[in-house]
Motif scaffolding. Sequence first.
Motif, PDB file in Angstrom:
ATOM      1  N   GLU A 512       0.840  -1.188   0.000  1.00 15.86           N
ATOM      2  CA  GLU A 512       0.000   0.000   0.000  1.00 15.86           C
ATOM      3  C   GLU A 512       0.879   1.243   0.000  1.00 15.86           C
ATOM      4  OE1 GLU A 512      -2.936   2.283   3.068  1.00 15.86           O
ATOM      5  OE2 GLU A 512      -3.376   0.151   2.712  1.00 15.86           O
ATOM      6  N   GLY A 513       0.598   2.129  -0.926  1.00 14.56           N
ATOM      7  CA  GLY A 513       1.321   3.388  -1.017  1.00 14.56           C
ATOM      8  C   GLY A 513       0.360   4.516  -1.320  1.00 14.56           C
ATOM      9  N   ARG A 514       0.759   5.395  -2.216  1.00 15.82           N
ATOM     10  CA  ARG A 514      -0.054   6.549  -2.593  1.00 15.82           C
ATOM     11  C   ARG A 514      -0.188   6.606  -4.105  1.00 15.82           C
ATOM     12  NH1 ARG A 514      -2.901   9.251   1.510  1.00 15.82           N
ATOM     13  NH2 ARG A 514      -1.874   8.606   3.420  1.00 15.82           N
ATOM     14  N   GLU A 515      -1.316   7.119  -4.562  1.00 16.15           N
ATOM     15  CA  GLU A 515      -1.566   7.262  -5.989  1.00 16.15           C
ATOM     16  C   GLU A 515      -1.749   8.734  -6.339  1.00 16.15           C
ATOM     17  OE1 GLU A 515      -5.284   5.465  -7.037  1.00 16.15           O
ATOM     18  OE2 GLU A 515      -6.459   6.802  -5.761  1.00 16.15           O
ATOM     19  N   GLY A 516      -1.607   9.032  -7.617  1.00 10.65           N
ATOM     20  CA  GLY A 516      -1.962  10.345  -8.128  1.00 10.65           C
ATOM     21  C   GLY A 516      -3.396  10.320  -8.623  1.00 10.65           C
ATOM     22  N   ASN A 517      -4.082  11.434  -8.498  1.00  6.22           N
ATOM     23  CA  ASN A 517      -5.484  11.509  -8.894  1.00  6.22           C
ATOM     24  C   ASN A 517      -5.679  12.503 -10.024  1.00  6.22           C
ATOM     25  OD1 ASN A 517      -5.743  11.163  -5.512  1.00  6.22           O
ATOM     26  ND2 ASN A 517      -6.869   9.736  -6.789  1.00  6.22           N
ATOM     27  N   LEU A 518      -6.874  12.548 -10.539  1.00  8.50           N
ATOM     28  CA  LEU A 518      -7.275  13.598 -11.471  1.00  8.50           C
ATOM     29  C   LEU A 518      -7.968  14.682 -10.660  1.00  8.50           C
ATOM     30  CD1 LEU A 518      -7.997  14.996 -14.118  1.00  8.50           C
ATOM     31  CD2 LEU A 518      -9.940  13.419 -14.345  1.00  8.50           C
ATOM     32  N   VAL A 519      -7.323  15.823 -10.514  1.00  4.21           N
ATOM     33  CA  VAL A 519      -7.899  16.947  -9.780  1.00  4.21           C
ATOM     34  C   VAL A 519      -8.526  17.887 -10.804  1.00  4.21           C
ATOM     35  CG1 VAL A 519      -7.469  18.799  -8.137  1.00  4.21           C
ATOM     36  CG2 VAL A 519      -6.144  16.690  -8.004  1.00  4.21           C
ATOM     37  N   LEU A 520      -9.853  17.938 -10.803  1.00  2.54           N
ATOM     38  CA  LEU A 520     -10.585  18.763 -11.770  1.00  2.54           C
ATOM     39  C   LEU A 520     -11.106  20.005 -11.060  1.00  2.54           C
ATOM     40  CD1 LEU A 520     -11.695  19.062 -14.646  1.00  2.54           C
ATOM     41  CD2 LEU A 520     -13.741  17.826 -13.907  1.00  2.54           C
TER      42      LEU A 520
END
Length: 715
Positions: A512-520
């Motif tokens: 488990e780590g971190r992900e990047g998201n789509l920030v709209l």
Amino acid sequence: MSTPYPFTAVVGQTDLRLALLLNAVSPAVGGVLVRGEKGTAKSTAVRALSALLPQVDVVPGCRFSCAPGAPDPACPDGPHETGPGTARPARMVELPVGASEDRLVGALDIERALAEGVKAFEPGLLADAHRGILYVDEVNLLHDHLIDLLLDAAAMGASYVEREGVSVRHAARFLLVGTMNPEEGELRPQLLDRFGLTVEVAASREPAQRVEVVRRRLAYEDDPAGFAARWAAEEREVRARVVAARALLPQVVLDDGSLLQIAATCAGFEVDGMRADIVMARTASALAAWAGRTAVRKADVRQAALLALPHRRRRNPFDAPGLDEEKLDRILDGFPDDAPEPDPEPGGPQDGGPGDGGPDGGGPDGGGGGVPPQGSGPGASDRQPEAGDPAGPDDAAGPDAADPADPSAAPEAPQPSAQGPDGPAQAAVAAAEPFRTKVLSVPGLGEGASGRRSRARTAHGRTTGAQRPRGQLTKLHLAATVTAAAPHQRARGRSGRGLVVRKDDLRQATREGREGNLVLFVVDASGSMAARQRMGAVKGAVLSLLLDAYQRRDKVGLITFRGAGAELALPPTSSVDAAAARLEQLPTGGRTPLAAGLLKAREVLRIERLRDPSRRPLLVVVTDGRATSAGGLGGDPRALSGRGARLLAAEGVASVVVDCETGPVRLGLAGVLAADLGAPSVTLDGLRADSLAGLVHDVRGTAAYQTSDANRRAA
């Protein structure tokens, strides 16, 4: 294998060709990062460089290209017996954007390592590139952990593979070249610093040069072998010059005066750390060797600064890379000029050769093949005339230059834009100073691209469990594997101390780590937001969130709404500086079609979900909550906006409302919108990191409430 395009046939791009050749002369310079728009011969020039490198002698049968005279003592294929080697051309290895870690560094056969105790190692691309070129196209799109591995190997000259106590090391010294289009996202500053040189490339605006590019490309595509044959003499000439410069490089003297010039330049531009000084020193020495000299001159230091410092001057992703050449000249003018040197003997490295004929001479097709004369670096044509130049300031300005005494020639001051289809608009307002924001994250556990925002199952991070591998095993869970194999040892006829392990016993570690998201971002640009101080604060807040998105490896998109409807100002992209540029130019004015903005966001998220279903979105609505226009939808604006918000909430879109309402009397409409979205509402002041401790908790708590409430209604 197809015939590569000749390096010397590349039209223009003198800085690119010079940077590549300097690294060929001295690989210790540290590689080249080529930045520029698409279609500018970046990849063509890099692929053509390998033909100019001297051949390398390797130990026969060694998969790691060990040199016969000095083989790597830790080579996995060693130890090697002394003896003659075999010569082969230097390799040019390409690293695909979608490559895995095992493909880059190599892979261990874990099953054989556990069962037989042997280091069965399959080399990766780093081993293939040893003593050659490693080329990464679109390096800014490569996963961060792969870039870290790549740059660590380039810095240390070795690659390490570690798998549960089994380790392999091999030499990995190569010329690293990366190309990127800045519109698709930037590299982190610490990664930029690891590239020795950087070059900005762009297509020529000169019609004659563009015609020559097309002519040569068509001739090459019609007959690659014949085209290459016409440039064979120029290729041999540059190859010989590279060999001569390599031989001369150990004799180049970098005296204290040159070192002081380098140190003063780096200090004057406030460059972080000492890597820039070291790279400049190596580059200046390579420039002297390339010019056939054994002494570094001031012009070499200047050219080295133009290649080594621009990408180290960036302080945040919104800063354009570059160097103030006037400031550079002022720093170097404080040092005495170089003593005159005797003219080189005829036939020496400076006599003739590629680059002496200029960009349009010296080649069979009338085009320059080599590199520019010494000192013709980035922006050299824009250099201010010095004292004694034939052309003075007036001549340099050209016939179309404006006369400062003529008021009619002065540029017009910006005026507010006139009434348009979106209602009256005001001129764009500058953003306030950005600040550090609190972390906004998407609730739950995702499986998106590696990043630094929301929790996710990733290839790197803390181990949370084990499962059967899907495809090739990459991260062994040793305890789970032993547990799976232990009950079968008697049935498998185990004898001795070794553990009998089969493929079905292997277990993959889940992490488990971190992900990047789509920030709209959905930004209200209507008349109610048009007060200059207010809109400046709003832009400053969005700019701060964009900076946070850059640091957390997100994609970003920008929707604005005002007047008659909503507009997708920037489709989702990894280039946050492009979003910042669109935000800076954003006009304001007109009525407030809030519902149109929300429905546009819903449509954008629907399309992005089809394109990249694993990347989860975070919707950031920046508004005061007013809705005064239906935006062509028909109906009550307030009711339409509430309906649009509830549609987004029903689809599980994680949202945050940034309440821009100010003043002693507030209507609280942004809070109503937040309730419809099932999202927290935060003021502009509350967005700051030091004043909003519970925002992440609020986002997750609201989503949990949404889920439980939906379950209750379904029951």
